[in-house]
Design a protein around this motif. Structure first.
Motif, PDB file in Angstrom:
ATOM      1  N   ALA A   1     -53.581-146.086  47.040  1.00  0.00           N
ATOM      2  CA  ALA A   1     -52.233-145.636  47.371  1.00  0.00           C
ATOM      3  C   ALA A   1     -52.028-145.690  48.877  1.00  0.00           C
ATOM      4  N   TYR A   2     -51.033-146.447  49.299  1.00  0.00           N
ATOM      5  CA  TYR A   2     -50.681-146.525  50.718  1.00  0.00           C
ATOM      6  C   TYR A   2     -49.507-145.587  50.963  1.00  0.00           C
ATOM      7  N   ILE A   3     -49.676-144.668  51.906  1.00  0.00           N
ATOM      8  CA  ILE A   3     -48.688-143.624  52.170  1.00  0.00           C
ATOM      9  C   ILE A   3     -48.138-143.815  53.578  1.00  0.00           C
ATOM     10  N   LEU A   4     -46.832-143.789  53.702  1.00  0.00           N
ATOM     11  CA  LEU A   4     -46.220-143.983  55.007  1.00  0.00           C
ATOM     12  C   LEU A   4     -44.964-143.131  55.125  1.00  0.00           C
TER      13      LEU A   4
ATOM     14  N   ARG B   1     -43.735-144.904  50.366  1.00  0.00           N
ATOM     15  CA  ARG B   1     -43.299-145.087  51.744  1.00  0.00           C
ATOM     16  C   ARG B   1     -41.838-144.703  51.890  1.00  0.00           C
ATOM     17  N   ASN B   2     -41.458-144.435  53.103  1.00  0.00           N
ATOM     18  CA  ASN B   2     -40.084-144.050  53.390  1.00  0.00           C
ATOM     19  C   ASN B   2     -39.220-145.252  53.707  1.00  0.00           C
TER      20      ASN B   2
ATOM     21  N   ALA C   1     -39.777-135.870  53.155  1.00  0.00           N
ATOM     22  CA  ALA C   1     -39.524-135.474  51.765  1.00  0.00           C
ATOM     23  C   ALA C   1     -39.487-136.691  50.854  1.00  0.00           C
ATOM     24  N   GLU C   2     -38.930-137.780  51.352  1.00  0.00           N
ATOM     25  CA  GLU C   2     -38.852-139.017  50.573  1.00  0.00           C
ATOM     26  C   GLU C   2     -40.250-139.523  50.218  1.00  0.00           C
ATOM     27  N   THR C   3     -41.118-139.581  51.208  1.00  0.00           N
ATOM     28  CA  THR C   3     -42.487-140.049  50.971  1.00  0.00           C
ATOM     29  C   THR C   3     -43.261-139.069  50.100  1.00  0.00           C
ATOM     30  N   TRP C   4     -43.088-137.772  50.324  1.00  0.00           N
ATOM     31  CA  TRP C   4     -43.803-136.767  49.548  1.00  0.00           C
ATOM     32  C   TRP C   4     -43.452-136.856  48.068  1.00  0.00           C
ATOM     33  N   ARG C   5     -42.172-137.005  47.750  1.00  0.00           N
ATOM     34  CA  ARG C   5     -41.759-137.140  46.344  1.00  0.00           C
ATOM     35  C   ARG C   5     -42.386-138.382  45.728  1.00  0.00           C
ATOM     36  N   ALA C   6     -42.358-139.483  46.468  1.00  0.00           N
ATOM     37  CA  ALA C   6     -42.937-140.724  45.957  1.00  0.00           C
ATOM     38  C   ALA C   6     -44.432-140.580  45.725  1.00  0.00           C
ATOM     39  N   LEU C   7     -45.114-139.897  46.640  1.00  0.00           N
ATOM     40  CA  LEU C   7     -46.551-139.719  46.509  1.00  0.00           C
ATOM     41  C   LEU C   7     -46.892-138.844  45.303  1.00  0.00           C
ATOM     42  N   CYS C   8     -46.161-137.766  45.104  1.00  0.00           N
ATOM     43  CA  CYS C   8     -46.423-136.892  43.960  1.00  0.00           C
ATOM     44  C   CYS C   8     -46.219-137.629  42.646  1.00  0.00           C
TER      45      CYS C   8
END
Length: 387
Positions: free
Chosen positions: A25-28, A57-58, A67-74
Protein backbone atom coordinates in the motif's frame (compact mmCIF):
# COMPACT_ATOMS: atom_id res chain seq x y z
CA UNK A 1 -10.01 5.12 -3.49
CA UNK A 2 -7.53 2.37 -4.28
CA UNK A 3 -5.81 1.48 -7.48
CA UNK A 4 -3.96 -1.62 -8.63
CA UNK A 5 -1.20 -1.71 -11.23
CA UNK A 6 0.36 -4.94 -12.39
CA UNK A 7 3.19 -5.08 -14.92
CA UNK A 8 6.25 -7.31 -15.39
CA UNK A 9 9.66 -6.00 -14.42
CA UNK A 10 13.01 -7.54 -15.25
CA UNK A 11 14.37 -8.00 -11.74
CA UNK A 12 16.67 -10.91 -10.83
CA UNK A 13 14.50 -14.02 -10.49
CA UNK A 14 16.79 -15.49 -7.85
CA UNK A 15 16.06 -12.58 -5.57
CA UNK A 16 12.34 -12.30 -6.24
CA UNK A 17 10.57 -15.59 -5.63
CA UNK A 18 7.93 -15.06 -2.96
CA UNK A 19 5.13 -17.61 -2.84
CA UNK A 20 2.62 -14.97 -3.90
CA UNK A 21 2.63 -11.37 -4.97
CA UNK A 22 3.34 -8.96 -2.16
CA UNK A 23 0.55 -6.50 -1.54
CA UNK A 24 2.03 -3.06 -0.96
CA UNK A 25 0.00 0.00 0.00
CA UNK A 26 1.42 3.35 -1.09
CA UNK A 27 0.15 6.20 1.09
CA UNK A 28 0.45 9.85 0.15
CA UNK A 29 -0.99 13.07 1.60
CA UNK A 30 1.31 15.69 0.08
CA UNK A 31 0.35 19.14 -1.15
CA UNK A 32 1.91 18.20 -4.51
CA UNK A 33 0.46 14.72 -5.14
CA UNK A 34 2.13 14.45 -8.56
CA UNK A 35 5.61 15.28 -7.26
CA UNK A 36 8.27 13.49 -9.30
CA UNK A 37 9.41 11.39 -6.34
CA UNK A 38 5.92 9.94 -5.96
CA UNK A 39 5.49 9.33 -9.68
CA UNK A 40 8.83 7.52 -9.90
CA UNK A 41 8.13 5.27 -6.90
CA UNK A 42 4.66 4.39 -8.16
CA UNK A 43 6.02 3.53 -11.59
CA UNK A 44 8.84 1.41 -10.14
CA UNK A 45 6.44 -0.47 -7.86
CA UNK A 46 3.72 -0.81 -10.48
CA UNK A 47 6.11 -2.22 -13.06
CA UNK A 48 6.98 -5.24 -10.91
CA UNK A 49 4.91 -8.39 -11.35
CA UNK A 50 5.90 -9.48 -7.83
CA UNK A 51 4.12 -6.47 -6.33
CA UNK A 52 0.38 -5.88 -6.17
CA UNK A 53 0.24 -2.12 -5.76
CA UNK A 54 -2.57 -0.52 -3.78
CA UNK A 55 -2.77 3.27 -3.57
CA UNK A 56 -4.26 5.61 -0.99
CA UNK A 57 -3.39 9.13 -2.11
CA UNK A 58 -4.81 12.60 -2.08
CA UNK A 59 -5.99 14.75 -4.94
CA UNK A 60 -7.02 17.67 -2.77
CA UNK A 61 -4.01 19.95 -2.20
CA UNK A 62 -5.37 21.72 0.90
CA UNK A 63 -5.73 20.50 4.46
CA UNK A 64 -8.58 18.23 3.39
CA UNK A 65 -5.95 15.99 1.84
CA UNK A 66 -5.24 14.31 5.18
CA UNK A 67 -8.84 13.19 5.66
CA UNK A 68 -9.03 12.14 2.01
CA UNK A 69 -5.97 9.92 2.29
CA UNK A 70 -6.99 8.55 5.70
CA UNK A 71 -10.41 7.43 4.41
CA UNK A 72 -8.78 5.78 1.41
CA UNK A 73 -6.24 4.02 3.60
CA UNK A 74 -8.86 2.68 6.01
CA UNK A 75 -10.94 1.33 3.13
CA UNK A 76 -7.86 -0.17 1.49
CA UNK A 77 -6.71 -1.86 4.70
CA UNK A 78 -10.15 -3.32 5.34
CA UNK A 79 -10.44 -4.69 1.81
CA UNK A 80 -6.91 -6.02 1.34
CA UNK A 81 -4.82 -6.10 4.56
CA UNK A 82 -1.55 -5.33 2.67
CA UNK A 83 1.75 -7.01 3.52
CA UNK A 84 3.74 -3.75 3.52
CA UNK A 85 2.89 -0.06 3.74
CA UNK A 86 4.96 2.74 2.23
CA UNK A 87 4.29 6.29 3.41
CA UNK A 88 5.46 8.66 0.69
CA UNK A 89 7.18 12.03 0.88
CA UNK A 90 6.33 14.18 2.82
CA UNK A 91 4.41 12.04 5.30
CA UNK A 92 5.63 13.32 8.66
CA UNK A 93 2.25 14.79 9.57
CA UNK A 94 0.47 11.47 9.05
CA UNK A 95 3.13 9.10 10.33
CA UNK A 96 1.78 8.34 13.80
CA UNK A 97 -1.84 7.65 12.78
CA UNK A 98 -0.55 5.49 9.93
CA UNK A 99 1.87 3.69 12.26
CA UNK A 100 -0.99 2.96 14.67
CA UNK A 101 -3.25 1.66 11.90
CA UNK A 102 -0.53 -0.52 10.34
CA UNK A 103 1.18 -1.55 13.58
CA UNK A 104 1.20 -5.27 12.80
CA UNK A 105 2.83 -4.80 9.35
CA UNK A 106 6.13 -3.27 8.13
CA UNK A 107 5.97 0.46 7.43
CA UNK A 108 8.47 2.02 5.02
CA UNK A 109 8.94 5.78 5.32
CA UNK A 110 10.20 7.90 2.43
CA UNK A 111 12.09 10.56 4.40
CA UNK A 112 13.93 11.91 1.33
CA UNK A 113 14.93 15.25 2.93
CA UNK A 114 14.83 16.39 6.55
CA UNK A 115 12.22 19.04 7.49
CA UNK A 116 14.03 19.92 10.72
CA UNK A 117 17.24 20.48 8.74
CA UNK A 118 15.33 22.74 6.35
CA UNK A 119 14.18 24.82 9.31
CA UNK A 120 17.60 24.90 10.97
CA UNK A 121 20.03 24.98 8.04
CA UNK A 122 17.99 26.52 5.21
CA UNK A 123 16.18 29.20 7.25
CA UNK A 124 12.83 27.91 6.02
CA UNK A 125 10.05 29.80 7.81
CA UNK A 126 12.56 32.36 9.14
CA UNK A 127 13.03 32.94 12.86
CA UNK A 128 9.92 30.91 13.70
CA UNK A 129 11.35 27.95 11.81
CA UNK A 130 14.65 28.18 13.68
CA UNK A 131 12.71 28.31 16.95
CA UNK A 132 10.71 25.22 16.05
CA UNK A 133 13.64 23.25 14.57
CA UNK A 134 14.59 21.45 17.85
CA UNK A 135 10.97 20.34 18.36
CA UNK A 136 10.77 19.13 14.77
CA UNK A 137 14.10 17.34 15.17
CA UNK A 138 12.79 15.42 18.18
CA UNK A 139 9.59 14.48 16.34
CA UNK A 140 11.51 13.51 13.21
CA UNK A 141 13.88 11.33 15.24
CA UNK A 142 10.98 9.42 16.80
CA UNK A 143 9.41 8.89 13.36
CA UNK A 144 12.61 7.60 11.78
CA UNK A 145 13.34 5.31 14.71
CA UNK A 146 9.84 3.80 14.55
CA UNK A 147 9.80 3.15 10.78
CA UNK A 148 10.91 -0.30 9.62
CA UNK A 149 12.81 1.10 6.63
CA UNK A 150 13.79 4.67 5.73
CA UNK A 151 14.22 5.82 2.13
CA UNK A 152 16.36 8.76 1.03
CA UNK A 153 18.03 9.87 -2.20
CA UNK A 154 21.83 10.12 -1.75
CA UNK A 155 24.56 8.60 0.38
CA UNK A 156 25.15 12.09 1.77
CA UNK A 157 21.58 12.14 3.08
CA UNK A 158 21.98 8.60 4.42
CA UNK A 159 25.08 9.65 6.37
CA UNK A 160 23.16 12.67 7.67
CA UNK A 161 20.36 10.45 8.99
CA UNK A 162 22.90 8.17 10.63
CA UNK A 163 24.72 10.94 12.48
CA UNK A 164 21.80 13.25 13.24
CA UNK A 165 19.16 10.68 14.18
CA UNK A 166 21.17 7.63 15.17
CA UNK A 167 19.78 5.36 12.46
CA UNK A 168 21.71 2.17 11.68
CA UNK A 169 22.99 1.90 8.12
CA UNK A 170 20.95 -1.24 7.44
CA UNK A 171 17.74 0.65 8.12
CA UNK A 172 18.37 3.23 5.35
CA UNK A 173 17.97 2.59 1.63
CA UNK A 174 19.31 5.09 -0.90
CA UNK A 175 17.32 5.30 -4.12
CA UNK A 176 17.39 8.13 -6.68
CA UNK A 177 14.54 10.60 -7.07
CA UNK A 178 13.84 9.50 -10.64
CA UNK A 179 11.93 11.47 -13.26
CA UNK A 180 8.90 11.39 -15.50
CA UNK A 181 10.08 9.15 -18.33
CA UNK A 182 8.48 9.94 -21.66
CA UNK A 183 10.59 7.81 -23.97
CA UNK A 184 11.68 10.96 -25.82
CA UNK A 185 15.11 10.77 -27.41
CA UNK A 186 17.74 13.43 -26.99
CA UNK A 187 18.35 13.17 -30.74
CA UNK A 188 15.51 15.66 -31.27
CA UNK A 189 17.65 18.41 -29.79
CA UNK A 190 20.29 17.92 -32.46
CA UNK A 191 18.20 19.96 -34.88
CA UNK A 192 19.16 23.11 -32.96
CA UNK A 193 22.02 24.85 -34.74
CA UNK A 194 24.55 27.32 -33.40
CA UNK A 195 23.36 30.77 -34.46
CA UNK A 196 23.44 34.33 -33.26
CA UNK A 197 19.92 33.88 -31.89
CA UNK A 198 19.38 34.34 -28.13
CA UNK A 199 20.59 31.48 -26.02
CA UNK A 200 17.89 30.30 -23.61
CA UNK A 201 18.64 28.97 -20.13
CA UNK A 202 15.87 27.40 -18.04
CA UNK A 203 15.52 27.20 -14.28
CA UNK A 204 12.39 25.84 -12.63
CA UNK A 205 11.74 25.07 -9.00
CA UNK A 206 10.86 26.42 -5.59
CA UNK A 207 13.67 29.00 -5.36
CA UNK A 208 14.64 27.86 -1.86
CA UNK A 209 18.10 28.86 -0.54
CA UNK A 210 19.62 25.56 -1.61
CA UNK A 211 18.90 26.39 -5.27
CA UNK A 212 21.05 29.53 -5.13
CA UNK A 213 18.98 32.06 -7.08
CA UNK A 214 21.39 34.77 -5.95
CA UNK A 215 24.27 32.77 -7.45
CA UNK A 216 22.40 32.40 -10.75
CA UNK A 217 21.60 36.12 -10.98
CA UNK A 218 25.17 37.07 -10.04
CA UNK A 219 26.44 34.77 -12.80
CA UNK A 220 23.97 36.26 -15.28
CA UNK A 221 25.32 39.73 -14.49
CA UNK A 222 28.75 38.59 -15.69
CA UNK A 223 27.32 37.67 -19.09
CA UNK A 224 25.80 41.00 -20.12
CA UNK A 225 27.87 40.97 -23.32
CA UNK A 226 26.13 37.81 -24.54
CA UNK A 227 22.54 37.34 -25.77
CA UNK A 228 21.71 34.84 -23.03
CA UNK A 229 18.12 34.85 -21.79
CA UNK A 230 17.16 33.32 -18.44
CA UNK A 231 13.72 31.79 -18.02
CA UNK A 232 12.72 31.33 -14.37
CA UNK A 233 9.70 29.22 -13.44
CA UNK A 234 8.38 28.74 -9.90
CA UNK A 235 8.51 30.34 -6.49
CA UNK A 236 5.94 32.20 -4.46
CA UNK A 237 5.22 35.94 -4.47
CA UNK A 238 7.95 36.70 -1.94
CA UNK A 239 10.55 34.69 -3.86
CA UNK A 240 9.51 36.31 -7.13
CA UNK A 241 9.97 39.74 -5.59
CA UNK A 242 13.41 38.73 -4.34
CA UNK A 243 14.31 37.53 -7.86
CA UNK A 244 13.20 40.85 -9.30
CA UNK A 245 15.14 42.78 -6.65
CA UNK A 246 18.27 40.74 -7.32
CA UNK A 247 18.02 41.31 -11.07
CA UNK A 248 17.55 45.04 -10.51
CA UNK A 249 20.53 45.19 -8.15
CA UNK A 250 22.80 43.27 -10.54
CA UNK A 251 21.50 44.97 -13.67
CA UNK A 252 20.18 41.76 -15.22
CA UNK A 253 17.49 42.48 -17.80
CA UNK A 254 17.42 39.42 -20.07
CA UNK A 255 15.08 37.29 -18.01
CA UNK A 256 11.44 36.32 -17.62
CA UNK A 257 9.60 34.80 -14.69
CA UNK A 258 6.50 32.62 -14.59
CA UNK A 259 5.01 31.53 -11.30
CA UNK A 260 3.81 28.17 -12.54
CA UNK A 261 3.86 25.89 -15.57
CA UNK A 262 2.16 22.45 -15.51
CA UNK A 263 4.71 19.66 -15.21
CA UNK A 264 3.55 17.99 -18.41
CA UNK A 265 4.07 21.28 -20.26
CA UNK A 266 7.56 21.68 -18.79
CA UNK A 267 8.41 18.16 -19.92
CA UNK A 268 6.83 18.38 -23.36
CA UNK A 269 7.66 21.98 -24.28
CA UNK A 270 9.89 24.07 -22.03
CA UNK A 271 12.73 21.65 -21.31
CA UNK A 272 13.05 20.32 -24.89
CA UNK A 273 12.98 23.83 -26.41
CA UNK A 274 15.56 25.46 -24.14
CA UNK A 275 19.25 25.45 -24.98
CA UNK A 276 20.49 24.63 -21.49
CA UNK A 277 18.99 23.66 -18.14
CA UNK A 278 20.06 24.73 -14.66
CA UNK A 279 19.80 21.63 -12.48
CA UNK A 280 21.81 22.96 -9.56
CA UNK A 281 21.82 23.11 -6.68
CA UNK A 282 24.03 26.17 -6.58
CA UNK A 283 23.32 27.53 -3.09
CA UNK A 284 26.14 25.82 -1.20
CA UNK A 285 23.89 25.31 1.85
CA UNK A 286 24.21 22.11 3.91
CA UNK A 287 21.11 20.63 2.26
CA UNK A 288 22.32 21.67 -1.20
CA UNK A 289 25.46 19.61 -0.62
CA UNK A 290 23.41 16.47 0.02
CA UNK A 291 21.03 16.40 -2.94
CA UNK A 292 20.76 15.63 -6.62
CA UNK A 293 17.80 17.79 -7.53
CA UNK A 294 14.67 16.43 -9.15
CA UNK A 295 15.07 18.95 -11.96
CA UNK A 296 18.55 17.57 -12.66
CA UNK A 297 17.16 14.05 -13.08
CA UNK A 298 14.26 15.29 -15.19
CA UNK A 299 16.41 17.31 -17.56
CA UNK A 300 18.92 14.49 -17.93
CA UNK A 301 16.09 12.03 -18.58
CA UNK A 302 15.00 14.23 -21.50
CA UNK A 303 18.52 14.33 -22.90
CA UNK A 304 19.04 18.02 -22.22
CA UNK A 305 22.47 19.45 -21.37
CA UNK A 306 22.34 20.49 -17.72
CA UNK A 307 24.54 22.52 -15.37
CA UNK A 308 24.84 20.69 -12.04
CA UNK A 309 26.19 21.83 -8.69
CA UNK A 310 28.73 19.30 -7.42
CA UNK A 311 28.24 17.32 -4.21
CA UNK A 312 30.75 15.13 -2.39
CA UNK A 313 29.50 11.85 -3.84
CA UNK A 314 30.29 9.48 -6.70
CA UNK A 315 27.46 10.65 -8.92
CA UNK A 316 28.98 9.74 -12.27
CA UNK A 317 28.74 13.35 -13.42
CA UNK A 318 31.65 14.31 -15.67
CA UNK A 319 32.11 17.93 -16.71
CA UNK A 320 31.65 18.61 -20.43
CA UNK A 321 30.87 14.93 -21.04
CA UNK A 322 27.45 14.21 -19.55
CA UNK A 323 26.78 17.58 -17.89
CA UNK A 324 28.36 20.90 -17.03
CA UNK A 325 29.65 20.46 -13.49
CA UNK A 326 30.40 23.47 -11.27
CA UNK A 327 31.28 24.01 -7.61
CA UNK A 328 28.42 25.37 -5.54
CA UNK A 329 28.17 28.94 -4.21
CA UNK A 330 30.49 30.13 -6.99
CA UNK A 331 28.87 32.62 -9.36
CA UNK A 332 32.05 33.03 -11.40
CA UNK A 333 32.33 29.29 -12.03
CA UNK A 334 28.67 29.21 -13.08
CA UNK A 335 29.18 32.18 -15.40
CA UNK A 336 32.20 30.43 -16.92
CA UNK A 337 30.15 27.29 -17.59
CA UNK A 338 27.37 29.37 -19.16
CA UNK A 339 29.85 31.27 -21.34
CA UNK A 340 31.46 28.00 -22.45
CA UNK A 341 28.04 26.54 -23.25
CA UNK A 342 27.14 29.56 -25.38
CA UNK A 343 30.41 29.28 -27.30
CA UNK A 344 30.02 25.52 -27.76
CA UNK A 345 26.28 25.21 -28.22
CA UNK A 346 26.81 22.73 -31.05
CA UNK A 347 28.30 20.27 -28.50
CA UNK A 348 25.38 20.52 -26.05
CA UNK A 349 23.17 17.87 -27.74
CA UNK A 350 25.99 15.32 -27.38
CA UNK A 351 26.44 16.23 -23.72
CA UNK A 352 22.69 15.80 -23.33
CA UNK A 353 22.82 12.33 -24.89
CA UNK A 354 25.58 11.25 -22.51
CA UNK A 355 23.62 12.70 -19.61
CA UNK A 356 20.58 10.74 -20.69
CA UNK A 357 22.67 7.56 -20.73
CA UNK A 358 23.88 8.29 -17.20
CA UNK A 359 20.31 8.86 -16.09
CA UNK A 360 19.22 5.47 -17.40
CA UNK A 361 22.20 3.80 -15.75
CA UNK A 362 22.02 5.38 -12.29
CA UNK A 363 18.98 7.60 -11.74
CA UNK A 364 16.07 6.03 -13.61
CA UNK A 365 12.87 4.31 -12.51
CA UNK A 366 14.54 1.03 -13.47
CA UNK A 367 17.41 1.82 -11.09
CA UNK A 368 14.90 2.58 -8.34
CA UNK A 369 13.18 -0.76 -8.87
CA UNK A 370 16.45 -2.70 -8.96
CA UNK A 371 17.33 -1.40 -5.49
CA UNK A 372 13.92 -1.07 -3.88
CA UNK A 373 11.97 -4.19 -4.83
CA UNK A 374 14.39 -6.83 -3.46
CA UNK A 375 14.66 -4.89 -0.20
CA UNK A 376 10.89 -4.71 0.17
CA UNK A 377 10.46 -8.42 -0.49
CA UNK A 378 13.17 -9.28 2.04
CA UNK A 379 11.43 -7.01 4.54
CA UNK A 380 8.18 -8.87 4.00
CA UNK A 381 9.82 -12.26 4.38
CA UNK A 382 11.67 -11.17 7.53
CA UNK A 383 8.42 -9.91 9.03
CA UNK A 384 6.58 -13.14 8.21
CA UNK A 385 9.38 -15.06 9.88
CA UNK A 386 8.90 -13.27 13.19
CA UNK A 387 7.26 -15.24 16.00
Amino acid sequence: MSNMIHHPHDLPAAVLEPKRRTQLAYILAYRAPDYIRSQSLLQALGNCSHIELLIARNRNMGVKRYAETWRALCQLRKAHSPDIYLLGFRGHEMFWPVRWLTREKPLVFDALMSPSAALREENKAGWLGRLLAPVMHHLERSILQRADLVLTDTTQHAAFYETQFGLPKEKILVIPVGAVETGASSEATEEIEATEAPFNVLFYGSMLPLHGIDIIVSAAAQLSDLPIHFDFVGGNAQQAQRLQDLCTTYGVTRYTHRFWVPLDELIAVDIPRTDLCLGGPFGGTPQARRVITGKTSQCLALGKATIIGAIDEDTGFVDKHNCLLVPQADATALATALRWSFAHRDTLPGIGQHGQALYHERLSVHSIAQQLIPTLLKLREAHHGKP
